[in-house]
Design a protein around this motif. Structure first.
Motif, short mmCIF file in Angstrom:
data_model
loop_
_atom_site.label_atom_id
_atom_site.label_comp_id
_atom_site.label_asym_id
_atom_site.label_seq_id
_atom_site.Cartn_x
_atom_site.Cartn_y
_atom_site.Cartn_z
N ASN B 292 32.14 40.34 52.65
CA ASN B 292 30.61 41.13 53.65
C ASN B 292 30.26 42.60 52.97
O ASN B 292 28.88 42.82 52.38
CB ASN B 292 31.47 41.45 54.95
N LEU B 293 31.16 43.11 52.14
CA LEU B 293 30.50 44.08 51.15
C LEU B 293 30.27 44.16 50.94
O LEU B 293 28.89 44.81 49.65
CB LEU B 293 32.01 45.07 51.13
N THR B 294 31.08 43.50 49.39
CA THR B 294 30.32 43.02 47.83
C THR B 294 30.60 42.11 47.78
O THR B 294 31.39 41.25 47.48
CB THR B 294 31.08 43.75 47.04
N PRO B 295 29.41 40.98 48.18
CA PRO B 295 29.65 39.54 48.02
C PRO B 295 29.77 38.82 46.89
O PRO B 295 29.01 39.35 45.77
CB PRO B 295 28.30 38.90 48.83
N GLN B 296 30.43 37.98 46.67
CA GLN B 296 31.69 37.46 45.39
C GLN B 296 31.97 37.96 44.21
O GLN B 296 32.52 37.75 43.23
CB GLN B 296 30.09 36.86 44.44
N TYR B 297 31.57 39.36 44.50
CA TYR B 297 32.69 40.25 43.58
C TYR B 297 34.02 40.43 44.52
O TYR B 297 34.84 41.87 43.94
CB TYR B 297 32.42 41.88 42.82
N TRP B 298 34.86 39.72 45.55
CA TRP B 298 35.75 40.46 46.62
C TRP B 298 36.76 40.12 45.35
O TRP B 298 38.24 40.45 45.59
CB TRP B 298 35.97 39.89 47.86
N GLN B 299 36.68 38.77 44.44
CA GLN B 299 38.10 38.90 43.83
C GLN B 299 38.40 39.86 42.38
O GLN B 299 39.84 39.99 42.59
CB GLN B 299 37.35 37.94 42.65
N PHE B 300 37.68 40.79 42.53
CA PHE B 300 38.14 42.41 42.03
C PHE B 300 39.02 42.78 42.88
O PHE B 300 39.85 42.94 42.28
CB PHE B 300 36.36 42.92 41.71
N TRP B 301 39.49 42.90 43.70
CA TRP B 301 39.68 43.52 44.88
C TRP B 301 41.08 42.82 44.88
O TRP B 301 42.07 43.40 45.16
CB TRP B 301 39.38 43.61 45.96
N ILE B 302 40.72 41.66 44.88
CA ILE B 302 41.99 40.70 45.30
C ILE B 302 43.27 41.37 44.18
O ILE B 302 44.07 40.86 44.05
CB ILE B 302 41.94 39.46 44.69
N GLY B 303 42.33 40.64 42.60
CA GLY B 303 43.22 41.01 41.19
C GLY B 303 43.68 42.05 41.37
O GLY B 303 44.70 42.45 40.99
N LEU B 304 42.98 44.00 42.40
CA LEU B 304 44.08 45.15 42.00
C LEU B 304 45.07 45.14 43.02
O LEU B 304 45.67 45.80 42.74
CB LEU B 304 42.69 45.68 42.52
N LEU B 305 44.67 43.88 44.22
CA LEU B 305 46.36 44.66 45.23
C LEU B 305 47.05 43.48 44.80
O LEU B 305 48.31 43.78 44.51
CB LEU B 305 45.67 43.18 46.28
N LEU B 306 46.73 42.54 43.80
CA LEU B 306 47.37 41.29 43.22
C LEU B 306 48.82 42.78 42.04
O LEU B 306 49.99 42.75 42.05
CB LEU B 306 47.19 40.49 41.78
N VAL B 307 47.62 43.56 41.02
CA VAL B 307 48.20 44.57 40.66
C VAL B 307 48.96 45.61 40.81
O VAL B 307 50.20 45.47 40.26
CB VAL B 307 47.10 45.20 39.08
N ALA B 308 48.59 46.33 42.15
CA ALA B 308 48.78 47.15 42.38
C ALA B 308 50.89 46.38 43.28
O ALA B 308 51.50 47.00 43.15
CB ALA B 308 48.69 47.42 43.87
N PHE B 309 50.62 45.34 43.85
CA PHE B 309 51.78 45.10 44.66
C PHE B 309 52.88 44.77 43.50
O PHE B 309 54.05 44.35 43.47
CB PHE B 309 51.24 43.45 45.06
N VAL B 310 52.43 44.19 42.35
CA VAL B 310 53.54 43.61 41.29
C VAL B 310 53.61 45.01 40.41
O VAL B 310 55.76 45.14 40.83
CB VAL B 310 53.06 42.49 40.14
N LEU B 311 53.52 45.83 40.54
CA LEU B 311 53.89 47.49 39.71
C LEU B 311 54.76 47.98 41.24
O LEU B 311 55.54 48.41 40.55
CB LEU B 311 52.67 48.25 39.90
N ILE B 312 54.36 47.64 42.60
CA ILE B 312 55.09 48.52 43.72
C ILE B 312 56.46 47.55 44.14
O ILE B 312 57.56 47.81 44.27
CB ILE B 312 54.46 48.07 44.79
#
Lengths: 284, 346, 250
Positions: B292-312
């Motif tokens: 809703n915020l950034t249509p079609q670019y949400w994958q960026f945030w999923i990627g960021l979440l994944l990176v953060a998850f693994v780092l933490i």
């Protein structure tokens, strides 16, 4: 036929420049970096933006693409990759998939999802006939540039002090540390150079590989094929694997389009299962 | 009846049974899932999609979370299951349950036939081999366009009413209920399998393959067996996708699918069966909010979440679920539970 | 009468290095046999050959007079040839009870059963309770293996092997690394192992060897150097020279 062979070799040389960095990172740190293609994409976009928007000559953009991606690589290595070295392969894969998604969506956001058209300078366009063989000038240019790069890399690897430190570190990280080689520094430099080479490869390949935000995903398997067939022991392995792959891909798609697509993947799986260290690995 | 001598055996059996008992959080989750069918009618489509992702991730959890097999190629089984169900519907019958079975069998067959490739080599090799196998299937589907429709996708998929009664409507009413029912059956089956000697032997292999073989566990056949079961689950997920969407395309075989499954499982956590459900829910919610915020670019945030998850650290979500679960169990069971704890730790 | 476990002219090469040289060895029923030798004598290689981790370059291994030389590891275990490890090899994510239960279930041939809950097998609870009691693991029964104190891990290491009801048990340095406080317990549990099990003890610790074993074989440079009763070996001057003389007990 000879034209196809020529195209295949050019394509293979390009793959070598794109993936030799990955071979070293995998061999040195056992790090499986699926985001390697993102660096290549970054280099491609640097060149496209500089030539198309700012009118910088194509040749001048190549070193810039190299340096820019090398810097990004060095930065990311220090900030993000370093904590991942001791993690499990699964963690490393997840981490680098995350980076790929960020890169794909980020570039999509900044540049749009369309294919980028690179305006090559006039003198690199067209074909010449040499002894009845049609040769694309740009392909010849690729072979020359990538060939020089391969020779320079091999010389660095075999003749310089850094090269011998690198080889010692790949051979046995612990022993190398024991004799006072700063493996982490060696790795950081290698990672940056490897990223830079990928960026350069992306810049050189923007014309023939195509450049859009899904680039890192599209070519990921190709890089992995080069690394797994070529092994991580020497530059020659990666070079031989790249050229074979380039030839197989070009010839396969031309002569047997119905199966050309997946033969290379079957080869990949077969090599991985039969010779996990790569076909061209040093006999131990 | 409980004499001094036999109290220890009762404790042993009790401990083994307690480990496999339905938890409060688990029951709560199912109540909410069913309630969503009644109270969130506009969300049925998205809910059905969440359940589909959850089953894909569950198939991965079986092999990764319980047997320690890393894979980047779950899309091979998912996609083949999807196409098998699609072809079955287009050429044989649109009856959904038999189509599901066909999809499951197709996924199992792919896993069984390619599983031997995973027996040699470490994690790194397994990751690349599974990736390569999935790429092979993707290319085959792409080339065999006379069968699969190639890049245009498979046409003519029709799903007949479930049990001959419930039409698959465009609002996903039937789709969600159907998917949820399938997920429930799959979870129940997985629970039974994992509580069995076979299930425990998988965890033994995951934790220490060397010792597993030294206590007489045939490691490789067991790995093939669970990989095949995981393949069946992935095939069922693919079939379910085909039946509810009434369409299959090459996307079902793409690397993106494997990565989705792995990301969802990572977000939800491995090794407790519900990682897929939790992960799929979070994944979809994030996708919904972000697109809703950034249509079609949400994958960026999923990627960021994944990176953060693994780092933490990936274990965090699992630990959180366990902590909440224990607290809830105390809250619900009240005095009975606290008395049992007191007995166990004298 | 055939020995319970026997090797005939066993050889193993690693490239040009000969790790096991013409070892012909007999382990009798109910034996308490120790295998000693200096570091690098090839003791671990010998165990790996017996259990099928490595395959011999030449020679034969017989269990109960039947050749098991090319047999898979699991098949040897099912025939009663079981080992423990010098470095603990436990199932880190499982509890003590779960580990024992899965091993017992496997021994009973239920390992392929995917339907019946592991706790419901007839008599499995009594058997596990006996093992827990026998190895002093009752107090930690519900704990995860990786969380156990080292002494308890060492006991579980042996309990997992005993749960297989072995006929031959290969104990690889069972007391290695056990802190002094727990040592006595480990030793007394070892002494209480069922007497019908033939035990081959691989050990460095001479005190343990002399109290536990009634027969000793000495392995030097991959070959059998001497064999005899505890008395014979203890007073054999050649053994003193090559082993005790050069070792930490010199």
């Amino acid at each position: 036929m000879l034209t196809l062979l020529f195209d295949g070799v050019a394509y293979g040389m390009l793959l070598f420049v794109l993936s030799c960095g990955l071979a070293v990172t995998l061999g040195l740190m056992n790090f499986i970096n699926l985001a390697h293609g993102a660096f290549a994409m970054a280099g491609g976009y640097v060149t496209v933006i500089l030539t198309n928007r700012f009118g910088v000559p194509f040749l001048a953009t190549l070193p810039i693409a190299f340096i820019a991606t090398a810097l990004v690589g060095a930065l990311l290595e220090r900030l993000l990759y370093k904590p991942m070295y001791d993690r499990s392969p699964l963690d490393q894969v997840l981490f680098s998939i995350g980076l790929v998604f960020m890169a794909v969506a980020g570039v999509d956001y900044l540049m749009g999802s369309q294919q980028q058209i690179l305006a090559l300078p006039e003198f690199l366009k067209g074909r010449v006939e040499i002894a009845g063989v049609g040769i694309g000038i740009y392909r010849a240019f690729l072979i020359v540039v990538c060939g020089i790069l391969a020779i320079v890399l091999q010389l660095i690897n075999s003749r310089t002090r850094f090269g011998s430190q690198l080889r010692a570190s790949v051979d046995n990280r612990r022993v190398a540390r024991g004799v006072g080689i700063r493996v982490n520094t060696v790795f950081a430099v290698t990672f940056a150079v490897g990223s830079g080479l990928a960026g350069l490869g992306g810049a050189l390949g923007a014309e023939i590989l195509g450049l859009d935000p899904t680039f890192p995903l599209k070519f990921m398997v190709y890089f992995l094929i080069v690394v797994s067939v070529g092994g991580t022991a020497s530059m020659y392995g990666a070079l031989a694997a790249s050229i074979l792959l380039g030839l197989a891909d070009v010839l396969g798609k031309y002569y047997v389009p119905s199966i050309g697509g997946f033969v290379i993947y079957i080869v990949l799986v077969a090599v991985l299962v039969l010779k996990p260290q790569g076909l061209f690995a040093r006999a131990n | 009846m409980v004499s001094g001598m036999s109290s220890a055996p009762a404790g042993v059996a009790g401990a083994l049974r307690r480990a496999n008992r339905w938890g409060v959080l688990e029951i709560l989750l199912w109540i909410l899932a069913v309630a969503a069918w009644f109270f969130l009618p506009e969300q049925h489509l998205i809910l059905a999609e969440i359940v589909n992702f959850a089953i894909l991730a569950l198939s991965l959890d079986l092999i990764l979370g319980y047997a320690g097999i890393v894979s980047l190629g779950q899309s091979a089984m998912y996609g083949v299951g999807a196409y098998a169900a699609g072809l079955f519907s287009a050429h044989v019958t649109g009856e959904p349950l038999s189509g599901l079975l066909v999809g499951g069998l197709a996924g199992a067959a792919v896993a069984f036939l390619t599983g031997f490739l995973l027996l040699r080599g470490a994690d790194l090799t397994r990751l690349m081999v599974t990736l390569g196998v999935a790429a092979v299937f993707m290319e085959i589907a792409n080339q065999a366009d006379w069968l699969t429709g190639g890049a245009d996708g498979l046409q003519g998929v029709e799903t007949a009413p479930l049990f001959g009664l419930f039409e698959f409507d465009i609002f996903g009413r039937t789709a969600y209920a159907y998917s949820l029912g399938v997920l429930f059956v799959l979870i129940v089956v997985a629970r039974i399998v994992l509580a069995s000697p076979f299930g425990y032997s998988l965890r033994a292999i995951r934790d220490n393959p060397l010792r597993a073989s030294a206590v007489g566990i045939p490691v490789n056949p067991r790995l093939i067996a669970i990989y095949t079961l995981g393949g069946a689950y992935a095939g069922i997920a693919g079939a379910l996708f085909t039946q509810t969407q009434m369409f299959v395309s090459l996307d079902a075989l793409s690397f993106q699918k494997s990565a989705d499954g792995l990301m969802i499982l990572t977000i939800g956590g491995t090794g407790y069966l519900y990682g897929g459900v939790v992960g799929a829910l979070v994944y979809k919610l994030i996708q919904d909010v972000l697109s809703n915020l950034t249509p079609q670019y949400w994958q960026f945030w999923i990627g960021l979440l994944l990176v953060a998850f693994v780092l933490i650290g990936r274990e965090r979500p699992r630990a959180l679920v366990r902590a909440v679960s224990i607290r809830l169990a105390r809250l619900f069971a009240g005095k009975a539970a606290s008395r049992r704890v007191a007995e166990e730790k004298p | 009468m055939t020995a319970l476990l026997e090797t005939r002219h066993l050889n193993r090469m690693f490239g040009a290095l000969q790790a096991t040289t013409d070892v012909s060895f007999r382990l009798e029923r109910g034996a308490r046999h120790a295998l000693i030798g200096p570091n690098g004598a090839g003791k671990t290689t010998f165990i790996n050959l017996l259990t099928g981790v490595l395959s011999p370059t030449s020679g034969e291994i017989l269990l109960d007079g039947k050749a098991i030389t090319g047999m898979k590891r699991e098949a040897r275990v099912q025939r009663g040839l079981v080992r423990t490890f010098q470095i603990n090899q436990l199932f880190g994510g499982l509890t003590v009870i779960e580990s024992l239960a899965l091993v017992v279930a496997e021994r009973r041939g239920e390992g392929w059963n995917p339907f019946r809950s592991i706790g419901r097998a007839r008599g499995i609870d009594t058997e596990i309770a006996d093992l827990l009691r026998g190895f002093g693991l009752e107090s930690v029964a519900g704990e995860t293996c990786s969380d156990l104190p080292y002494g308890k891990q060492r006991l579980l290491e042996i309990a997992l092997a005993i749960a297989l009801k072995p006929r031959v048990l290969l104990l690889d340095e069972p007391a290695a690394g056990v802190p002094e406080a727990d040592r006595q317990e480990v030793l007394s549990r070892l002494a209480a192992l069922p007497s019908d099990v033939a035990i081959l003890l691989i050990e460095h610790d001479m005190d343990l060897v002399f109290t536990f074993a009634n027969r000793i074989s000495v392995l030097v440079s991959g070959g059998l150097f001497a064999e005899g009763t505890v008395d014979e070996i203890a007073h054999d001057p050649r053994v003193k020279d090559v082993y005790l003389g050069g070792g930490q007990h010199g």
